[in-house]
Design a protein around this motif. Structure first.
Motif, PDB file in Angstrom:
ATOM      1  N   VAL A 288      71.053 -21.780  16.451  1.00 54.58           N
ATOM      2  CA  VAL A 288      70.505 -22.013  17.786  1.00 54.58           C
ATOM      3  C   VAL A 288      70.323 -20.725  18.567  1.00 54.58           C
ATOM      4  O   VAL A 288      69.634 -20.689  19.578  1.00 54.58           O
ATOM      5  CB  VAL A 288      71.403 -22.981  18.578  1.00 54.58           C
ATOM      6  N   HIS A 289      70.999 -19.668  18.105  1.00 54.49           N
ATOM      7  CA  HIS A 289      70.861 -18.407  18.821  1.00 54.49           C
ATOM      8  C   HIS A 289      69.457 -17.856  18.629  1.00 54.49           C
ATOM      9  O   HIS A 289      68.880 -17.965  17.544  1.00 54.49           O
ATOM     10  CB  HIS A 289      71.891 -17.394  18.321  1.00 54.49           C
ATOM     11  N   LYS A 290      68.944 -17.232  19.680  1.00 55.93           N
ATOM     12  CA  LYS A 290      67.590 -16.712  19.566  1.00 55.93           C
ATOM     13  C   LYS A 290      67.570 -15.536  18.601  1.00 55.93           C
ATOM     14  O   LYS A 290      68.539 -14.803  18.470  1.00 55.93           O
ATOM     15  CB  LYS A 290      67.080 -16.286  20.930  1.00 55.93           C
ATOM     16  N   PRO A 291      66.441 -15.308  17.946  1.00 54.44           N
ATOM     17  CA  PRO A 291      66.359 -14.224  16.975  1.00 54.44           C
ATOM     18  C   PRO A 291      66.619 -12.874  17.640  1.00 54.44           C
ATOM     19  O   PRO A 291      66.333 -12.667  18.802  1.00 54.44           O
ATOM     20  CB  PRO A 291      64.928 -14.320  16.452  1.00 54.44           C
ATOM     21  N   VAL A 292      67.165 -11.974  16.847  1.00 54.98           N
ATOM     22  CA  VAL A 292      67.444 -10.626  17.324  1.00 54.98           C
ATOM     23  C   VAL A 292      66.504  -9.661  16.639  1.00 54.98           C
ATOM     24  O   VAL A 292      65.953  -9.945  15.566  1.00 54.98           O
ATOM     25  CB  VAL A 292      68.911 -10.251  17.035  1.00 54.98           C
ATOM     26  N   ASN A 293      66.320  -8.479  17.259  1.00 52.78           N
ATOM     27  CA  ASN A 293      65.403  -7.496  16.698  1.00 52.78           C
ATOM     28  C   ASN A 293      65.969  -6.837  15.469  1.00 52.78           C
ATOM     29  O   ASN A 293      65.243  -6.408  14.594  1.00 52.78           O
ATOM     30  CB  ASN A 293      65.074  -6.432  17.757  1.00 52.78           C
ATOM     31  N   LYS A 294      67.305  -6.752  15.436  1.00 55.20           N
ATOM     32  CA  LYS A 294      67.942  -6.135  14.279  1.00 55.20           C
ATOM     33  C   LYS A 294      68.687  -7.207  13.510  1.00 55.20           C
ATOM     34  O   LYS A 294      69.331  -8.057  14.107  1.00 55.20           O
ATOM     35  CB  LYS A 294      68.916  -5.041  14.731  1.00 55.20           C
TER      36      LYS A 294
ATOM     37  N   ILE B 266      78.451  -1.283   5.654  1.00 52.95           N
ATOM     38  CA  ILE B 266      78.770  -1.356   7.084  1.00 52.95           C
ATOM     39  C   ILE B 266      79.105   0.021   7.628  1.00 52.95           C
ATOM     40  O   ILE B 266      78.642   0.432   8.695  1.00 52.95           O
ATOM     41  CB  ILE B 266      79.930  -2.338   7.324  1.00 52.95           C
ATOM     42  N   VAL B 267      79.937   0.770   6.875  1.00 52.68           N
ATOM     43  CA  VAL B 267      80.323   2.110   7.322  1.00 52.68           C
ATOM     44  C   VAL B 267      79.107   3.026   7.412  1.00 52.68           C
ATOM     45  O   VAL B 267      79.003   3.883   8.300  1.00 52.68           O
ATOM     46  CB  VAL B 267      81.384   2.693   6.357  1.00 52.68           C
ATOM     47  N   ALA B 268      78.137   2.847   6.520  1.00 55.47           N
ATOM     48  CA  ALA B 268      76.957   3.706   6.499  1.00 55.47           C
ATOM     49  C   ALA B 268      75.937   3.324   7.565  1.00 55.47           C
ATOM     50  O   ALA B 268      74.978   4.067   7.793  1.00 55.47           O
ATOM     51  CB  ALA B 268      76.302   3.660   5.113  1.00 55.47           C
ATOM     52  N   ASN B 269      76.100   2.199   8.239  1.00 53.48           N
ATOM     53  CA  ASN B 269      75.132   1.733   9.228  1.00 53.48           C
ATOM     54  C   ASN B 269      75.687   1.991  10.632  1.00 53.48           C
ATOM     55  O   ASN B 269      76.591   1.302  11.094  1.00 53.48           O
ATOM     56  CB  ASN B 269      74.859   0.236   9.027  1.00 53.48           C
ATOM     57  N   ASN B 270      75.145   3.017  11.301  1.00 54.77           N
ATOM     58  CA  ASN B 270      75.654   3.391  12.620  1.00 54.77           C
ATOM     59  C   ASN B 270      75.438   2.289  13.651  1.00 54.77           C
ATOM     60  O   ASN B 270      76.256   2.101  14.565  1.00 54.77           O
ATOM     61  CB  ASN B 270      74.975   4.684  13.091  1.00 54.77           C
ATOM     62  N   ASP B 271      74.327   1.549  13.565  1.00 52.18           N
ATOM     63  CA  ASP B 271      74.064   0.493  14.525  1.00 52.18           C
ATOM     64  C   ASP B 271      75.136  -0.594  14.473  1.00 52.18           C
ATOM     65  O   ASP B 271      75.595  -1.101  15.505  1.00 52.18           O
ATOM     66  CB  ASP B 271      72.684  -0.125  14.251  1.00 52.18           C
ATOM     67  N   VAL B 272      75.515  -0.958  13.240  1.00 54.01           N
ATOM     68  CA  VAL B 272      76.544  -1.980  13.082  1.00 54.01           C
ATOM     69  C   VAL B 272      77.873  -1.484  13.627  1.00 54.01           C
ATOM     70  O   VAL B 272      78.593  -2.203  14.342  1.00 54.01           O
ATOM     71  CB  VAL B 272      76.675  -2.382  11.603  1.00 54.01           C
ATOM     72  N   LEU B 273      78.236  -0.242  13.306  1.00 53.56           N
ATOM     73  CA  LEU B 273      79.511   0.298  13.773  1.00 53.56           C
ATOM     74  C   LEU B 273      79.554   0.367  15.302  1.00 53.56           C
ATOM     75  O   LEU B 273      80.559   0.008  15.928  1.00 53.56           O
ATOM     76  CB  LEU B 273      79.738   1.690  13.176  1.00 53.56           C
ATOM     77  N   MET B 274      78.467   0.817  15.917  1.00 51.68           N
ATOM     78  CA  MET B 274      78.450   0.917  17.374  1.00 51.68           C
ATOM     79  C   MET B 274      78.554  -0.454  18.024  1.00 51.68           C
ATOM     80  O   MET B 274      79.228  -0.633  19.050  1.00 51.68           O
ATOM     81  CB  MET B 274      77.163   1.619  17.820  1.00 51.68           C
TER      82      MET B 274
ATOM     83  N   ILE C 147      83.194 -14.376  20.803  1.00 57.58           N
ATOM     84  CA  ILE C 147      83.157 -13.095  20.081  1.00 57.58           C
ATOM     85  C   ILE C 147      81.815 -12.924  19.402  1.00 57.58           C
ATOM     86  O   ILE C 147      81.199 -11.840  19.416  1.00 57.58           O
ATOM     87  CB  ILE C 147      84.310 -13.021  19.063  1.00 57.58           C
ATOM     88  N   ARG C 148      81.333 -13.992  18.773  1.00 54.67           N
ATOM     89  CA  ARG C 148      80.056 -13.895  18.068  1.00 54.67           C
ATOM     90  C   ARG C 148      78.911 -13.615  19.041  1.00 54.67           C
ATOM     91  O   ARG C 148      78.025 -12.791  18.763  1.00 54.67           O
ATOM     92  CB  ARG C 148      79.811 -15.194  17.303  1.00 54.67           C
ATOM     93  N   GLU C 149      78.934 -14.285  20.192  1.00 56.24           N
ATOM     94  CA  GLU C 149      77.884 -14.055  21.176  1.00 56.24           C
ATOM     95  C   GLU C 149      77.906 -12.623  21.696  1.00 56.24           C
ATOM     96  O   GLU C 149      76.855 -11.995  21.885  1.00 56.24           O
ATOM     97  CB  GLU C 149      78.045 -15.044  22.329  1.00 56.24           C
ATOM     98  N   ALA C 150      79.112 -12.090  21.923  1.00 55.57           N
ATOM     99  CA  ALA C 150      79.216 -10.692  22.388  1.00 55.57           C
ATOM    100  C   ALA C 150      78.709  -9.727  21.332  1.00 55.57           C
ATOM    101  O   ALA C 150      78.021  -8.737  21.641  1.00 55.57           O
ATOM    102  CB  ALA C 150      80.669 -10.386  22.750  1.00 55.57           C
ATOM    103  N   LEU C 151      79.019 -10.005  20.062  1.00 59.19           N
ATOM    104  CA  LEU C 151      78.555  -9.139  18.986  1.00 59.19           C
ATOM    105  C   LEU C 151      77.038  -9.167  18.844  1.00 59.19           C
ATOM    106  O   LEU C 151      76.381  -8.140  18.694  1.00 59.19           O
ATOM    107  CB  LEU C 151      79.237  -9.543  17.674  1.00 59.19           C
ATOM    108  N   LEU C 152      76.470 -10.387  18.927  1.00 59.48           N
ATOM    109  CA  LEU C 152      75.021 -10.506  18.817  1.00 59.48           C
ATOM    110  C   LEU C 152      74.319  -9.820  19.987  1.00 59.48           C
ATOM    111  O   LEU C 152      73.243  -9.218  19.840  1.00 59.48           O
ATOM    112  CB  LEU C 152      74.620 -11.985  18.762  1.00 59.48           C
ATOM    113  N   LYS C 153      74.931  -9.872  21.157  1.00 59.69           N
ATOM    114  CA  LYS C 153      74.345  -9.227  22.324  1.00 59.69           C
ATOM    115  C   LYS C 153      74.294  -7.727  22.149  1.00 59.69           C
ATOM    116  O   LYS C 153      73.324  -7.056  22.528  1.00 59.69           O
ATOM    117  CB  LYS C 153      75.162  -9.598  23.571  1.00 59.69           C
ATOM    118  N   ASN C 154      75.338  -7.157  21.568  1.00 59.23           N
ATOM    119  CA  ASN C 154      75.404  -5.720  21.370  1.00 59.23           C
ATOM    120  C   ASN C 154      74.514  -5.217  20.241  1.00 59.23           C
ATOM    121  O   ASN C 154      74.337  -4.024  20.071  1.00 59.23           O
ATOM    122  CB  ASN C 154      76.839  -5.274  21.125  1.00 59.23           C
ATOM    123  N   PHE C 155      73.998  -6.147  19.439  1.00 61.88           N
ATOM    124  CA  PHE C 155      73.078  -5.742  18.392  1.00 61.88           C
ATOM    125  C   PHE C 155      71.676  -5.505  18.925  1.00 61.88           C
ATOM    126  O   PHE C 155      70.806  -4.986  18.229  1.00 61.88           O
ATOM    127  CB  PHE C 155      73.014  -6.802  17.294  1.00 61.88           C
ATOM    128  N   LYS C 156      71.417  -5.881  20.157  1.00 60.82           N
ATOM    129  CA  LYS C 156      70.071  -5.720  20.715  1.00 60.82           C
ATOM    130  C   LYS C 156      69.733  -4.259  20.896  1.00 60.82           C
ATOM    131  O   LYS C 156      70.580  -3.455  21.215  1.00 60.82           O
ATOM    132  CB  LYS C 156      69.963  -6.468  22.057  1.00 60.82           C
TER     133      LYS C 156
END
Length: 396
Positions: free
Chosen positions: A315-321, A356-364, A387-396
Motif C-alpha cells: 500500500v505504500h506509494k512507490p519510491v524513487n530508489k 548493503i555496506v557498499a551502498n552509501n544510500d542504504v547506509l545513510m 520503523i518501516r515508514e521512517a526507513l522508507l521516508k529516508n530513502f527518498k
C-alpha cells in the motif's frame, strides 16, 4: 516382590524416602563378618506391591497393552483377526486398534490411560480367554546405571536412601561369577517410573551421575541367531561349538570350533564374533538415539523449519530508489512489491551484507532512521510499521 527376606516395614513409596530407624529394616543387610551373620542378598529389590500401570499424568497419544496366552503353546498372534476383533469389540471398551507383534503376542491399543489400566485388572475377561496382559516396560519405565557404589550397601538400603526427581521402582546390582560364587560389582542399575533418565540420584549428600543402560544383546540358544529367544524360535537346533544340527552336549567334534553366524574359529556365543559385536553396537546406538530423541521431545526442544519472510505491504506509494537494494536486479518502481518473482533465489547473508555496506544510500538511510528513533520525544510506541515508514521516508 524380590529381595525382602526379613519381613520388616515396607519402605514408603515417595520419591525421597526417610532413613530407617536404627536397628530397623529387613535382615537383607545382615553381613557375614565371621560372627555367624548371613551374607548380603544381592537379589533385585523391587518396590513392594508394584504393578505396572500407566500413570495419571501420562502424555502418550496411545496406550498399548500386550497380550499373550497363559498356555505357552497357544499362539495369540496367529489367531484369526476376525475372532480377536469380535471378542475385544464386544467385551472391552475403549479399544482403538489391535496389532500383531509376533506369533506369541498382540498389542491392544487404547486412547485413555484409565481404560488401559482397567483392562489390565479385568481378570474376568483374561481368565475366560486364557490371556495374560501387561504393559511393555519401555512404555513407562527407564533403566539407568550408577557406578562406584560400595558392595557393602545392599539393594534394599539403596532403595531406601536413594532419591530422584522420578520415582524409583527397582534396584539391581551387577554381579559376576567367580568359581561357584556370585561376586557383587560396584555397578548398580536403577529403574525409574519415567520415559527419560534423571541426570543424577542422591544418596544423602552424595550425588551419583546416572548413565544410559544398554541391556545385553538377546541371542537364541537354539539357532544362535539374535533378537529372539529359544521359546519362540522356529529355526533348527544348532551346536554352539561346531555349528552342526545338534545340541552342544552331543557334539562329537569339540576341537573343530566353528561359529554358526560368521564361520569363525570361536564359539557361537563368543564376543569375538564380528557379527555379534556389530549387533551389540547397533543396539547401543539405537537405544542412545531413542533416548536423546525422547529427551528432546519432552523438553520441547524441537526444531521447526524457519518461518517464511514477512510480506511487504504494497500500500505504500512507490519510491524513487528501490527498497531492496541488496537484490541483484532492482524491483521496478512501477510494479507492486508483492509481484516480485518468488522463484528468485535469495542471495546468501554474506552477499547481502556486502551489498548493503557498499551502498552509501542504504547506509545513510539506516543511520538517519536510527537517529530519528533515538531522538524521538513523544510517547508514541515504536512499532515495526513506524520503523518501516521512517526507513522508507529516508530513502527518498
Amino acid at each position: 516382590m524380590v529381595g525382602n527376606e526379613g519381613g520388616g516395614d515396607n519402605p514408603p513409596t515417595s520419591h525421597k524416602r526417610p532413613r530407617p530407624e536404627a536397628g530397623g529394616g529387613g535382615t537383607e543387610m545382615d553381613c557375614g563378618d565371621g560372627g555367624g551373620g548371613e551374607r548380603f542378598d544381592y537379589s533385585p529389590y523391587i518396590k513392594p506391591d508394584y504393578k505396572r500401570l500407566y500413570p495419571e499424568n501420562a502424555t502418550y497419544t496411545e496406550f498399548k497393552v500386550f497380550i499373550e496366552a497363559t498356555n505357552n503353546k497357544d499362539r495369540v498372534g496367529n489367531k484369526s483377526p476376525i475372532y480377536l476383533n469380535h471378542i475385544f469389540s464386544s467385551e472391552i471398551k475403549g479399544v482403538t486398534a489391535i496389532q500383531r507383534i509376533n506369533a506369541n503376542k498382540i498389542a491392544v491399543i487404547f486412547k485413555q490411560y484409565n481404560t488401559a489400566n482397567n483392562f489390565i485388572n479385568n481378570t474376568t475377561f483374561l481368565n475366560k480367554h486364557e490371556f495374560k496382559a501387561f504393559i511393555p516396560a519401555a512404555q513407562i519405565e527407564k533403566t539407568g546405571i550408577i557406578r562406584f557404589v560400595p558392595a557393602n550397601i545392599s539393594n534394599r538400603e539403596l532403595y531406601t536412601k536413594l532419591s530422584s526427581i522420578y520415582e524409583i521402582i527397582a534396584i539391581r546390582r551387577f554381579t559376576k561369577k567367580v568359581g561357584q560364587q556370585r561376586v557383587p560389582l560396584q555397578t548398580v542399575s536403577i529403574t525409574f517410573l519415567s520415559n527419560i533418565l534423571p541426570d543424577n540420584v542422591q544418596y544423602d549428600l552424595f550425588s551419583y551421575r546416572v548413565f544410559e543402560y544398554v541391556p545385553p544383546l538377546q541371542q537364541c540358544f537354539r539357532c544362535f541367531k539374535f533378537n529372539h529367544s529359544a521359546r519362540i524360535c522356529n529355526g533348527k537346533q544348532r551346536c554352539s561349538i561346531c555349528g552342526g544340527e545338534h545340541l552342544y552336549k552331543e557334539c562329537d567334534k569339540p576341537t573343530e570350533i566353528c561359529c554358526v553366524n560368521c564361520s569363525g574359529p570361536h564359539l557361537a556365543i563368543s564376543r569375538l564374533c564380528p557379527i555379534k559385536m556389530k549387533k551389540i553396537l547397533e543396539k547401543k546406538n539405537k537405544i542412545t538415539y531413542a533416548s536423546a530423541t525422547m529427551t528432546k521431545q519432552l523438553n520441547n526442544d524441537i526444531e521447526f523449519p524457519p518461518l517464511s519472510p514477512p510480506k511487504i505491504d504494497s500500500v505504500h506509494k512507490p519510491v524513487n530508489k528501490p527498497v531492496h537494494a541488496f537484490v541483484n536486479k532492482p524491483v521496478s518502481v512501477n510494479k507492486p512489491v508483492h509481484n516480485v518473482n518468488k522463484s528468485k533465489v535469495v542471495p546468501p547473508k554474506e552477499d547481502i551484507k556486502a551489498q548493503i555496506v557498499a551502498n552509501n544510500d542504504v547506509l545513510m538511510a539506516l543511520v538517519q532512521t536510527l537517529v530519528e528513533l533515538g531522538n524521538k520525544g513523544d510517547n508514541t510506541p515504536t512499532t515495526m510499521n513506524s520503523i518501516r515508514e521512517a526507513l522508507l521516508k529516508n530513502f527518498k
